[in-house]
Design an enzyme around this catalytic site. Structure first.
Site, PDB file in Angstrom:
ATOM      1  N   LYS A  45      21.695  17.565  -3.759  1.00 54.62           N
ATOM      2  CA  LYS A  45      21.965  15.918  -3.464  1.00 54.62           C
ATOM      3  C   LYS A  45      22.254  15.276  -4.353  1.00 54.62           C
ATOM      4  O   LYS A  45      21.731  15.246  -5.584  1.00 54.62           O
ATOM      5  CB  LYS A  45      20.307  15.507  -2.743  1.00 54.62           C
ATOM      6  N   ARG A  50       1.697 -10.085   7.044  1.00 55.52           N
ATOM      7  CA  ARG A  50       3.123  -9.598   7.619  1.00 55.52           C
ATOM      8  C   ARG A  50       3.203  -8.813   8.878  1.00 55.52           C
ATOM      9  O   ARG A  50       4.219  -8.525   9.218  1.00 55.52           O
ATOM     10  CB  ARG A  50       3.973  -8.843   6.692  1.00 55.52           C
ATOM     11  N   HIS A  65      -5.053 -14.210   9.572  1.00 53.22           N
ATOM     12  CA  HIS A  65      -4.599 -12.837   9.669  1.00 53.22           C
ATOM     13  C   HIS A  65      -5.186 -11.704   9.826  1.00 53.22           C
ATOM     14  O   HIS A  65      -5.013 -10.559   9.307  1.00 53.22           O
ATOM     15  CB  HIS A  65      -3.726 -12.794   8.063  1.00 53.22           C
ATOM     16  N   PRO A  94       0.910  -1.200  -0.121  1.00 53.08           N
ATOM     17  CA  PRO A  94      -0.020  -0.170   0.026  1.00 53.08           C
ATOM     18  C   PRO A  94       0.825   1.155   0.031  1.00 53.08           C
ATOM     19  O   PRO A  94       1.526   1.380   1.126  1.00 53.08           O
ATOM     20  CB  PRO A  94      -0.930  -0.186   1.397  1.00 53.08           C
ATOM     21  N   GLU A  95       0.892   1.897  -1.057  1.00 54.01           N
ATOM     22  CA  GLU A  95       1.157   3.321  -1.064  1.00 54.01           C
ATOM     23  C   GLU A  95       0.238   4.245  -1.150  1.00 54.01           C
ATOM     24  O   GLU A  95      -1.165   3.907  -0.833  1.00 54.01           O
ATOM     25  CB  GLU A  95       2.137   3.651  -2.183  1.00 54.01           C
TER      26      GLU A  95
END
Length: 269
Positions: free
Chosen positions: A150, A109, A90, A2-3
């Site tokens: 950077k 997880r 889960h 998930p983003e």
DNA sequence: ACACACTCCTGAATGC
DNA sequence: TGCATTCAGGAGTGTG
């Protein structure tokens, strides 16, 4: 994984079922997530939900007397289900609502988090996070200012939440492909024009993915139980040695900071 | 301040 | 077939 688009898809899915309704209680089947589930959540009784918000990859449930902060981690998802339902292996947390439904948190997880905050403004999880990529605060000037000094690869920089919130491995690769920029380039090598292109590409990719219900690689599901459909529109992520959809060149993979990065060596410069 | 590696976790994929 | 190893990565923490 998930983003931002997956978390936003989740937010859009659960909001109508939560906002204005009341959480009667919380049933926790397994409190051992990334951090132990906060006791305020375990003990929560009969609280109205005022709003369902998102900041970066965090979901924020605003209650009368505080906030539930949810992170889906790597494999978490929230689904709307009729109450009751037997929990599977889960299924770790159920929010029991006063409307006959429940919101079920599933996370194989257990990289996710369920934490309590009295004051969201002061939350140490959120206070250092950079601009939301879909807001006007994320613009050419901001990104270029952050890039110009950077030497880090631009791909690595895009997954840094201090630079821009909510972008992970999938959308970093996809945005750079749309922008036509090689992921390994030193951030400082990008021109102002490159930064502008990249900002627009990020916004475009994220909006399109939200529109398609996000990307389902393995575990992510929309709150109605369906997988996200943006996977069919991925140009590079997970497509090692497959033909570029635009030019037919084989997609390549490299590692940045031990994370996979996918790109087209012909379309990106 | 910066830029890394390390760490948590489980299941799928791969290797012998 | 079966067991061991590798890989996936969000993000806080620790190191130089």
């Amino acid at each position: 994984m998930p983003e931002l688009p997956e978390v936003e898809t989740c937010r859009l899915g659960i909001e109508p079922w939560l906002s204005g309704h009341t959480i009667i209680r919380v049933e926790v089947h397994n409190a051992r997530l990334r951090w132990p589930v906060d006791k305020e959540i375990l003990l929560l009784k009969k609280k109205q939900v005022l709003s369902v918000q998102r900041r970066a990859k965090y979901l924020l449930l605003e209650l009368n007397e505080g906030w539930i902060i949810i992170h889906l981690g790597m494999s978490g998802c929230l689904r709307v289900m009729l109450y009751p339902q037997f929990p599977n292996k889960h299924d770790h947390i159920d929010l029991i609502l006063n409307n006959g439904f429940m919101i079920r948190y599933t996370d194989p997880r257990r990289f996710g988090a369920w934490l309590w905050s009295d004051n969201i403004q002061k939350s140490s999880l959120l206070d250092h996070i950079g601009p939301e990529p879909l807001s006007d605060n994320f613009n050419n000037r901001w990104l270029y200012e952050k890039l110009r000094n950077k030497r880090t690869p631009i791909k690595t920089l895009l997954t840094d939440n201090k630079i821009v919130a909510g972008i992970g491995n999938i959308y970093a690769s996809e945005s750079l492909f749309i922008a036509g920029i090689l992921p390994g380039r030193a951030a400082s090598s990008l021109s102002e024009k490159d930064a502008e292109t990249l900002v627009q590409s990020i916004k475009k990719v994220l909006l399109r993915s939200i529109h398609k219900g996000g990307t389902t690689l393995r575990n992510f599901l929309q709150s109605n139980g369906n997988p996200g459909n943006f996977i069919h529109e991925l140009h590079v992520y997970g497509r090692k040695n497959k033909k570029c959809r635009l030019c037919g060149t084989l997609i390549q993979i490299v590692k940045h900071k031990q994370r996979s990065t996918f790109f087209c060596p012909k379309c990106q410069h």
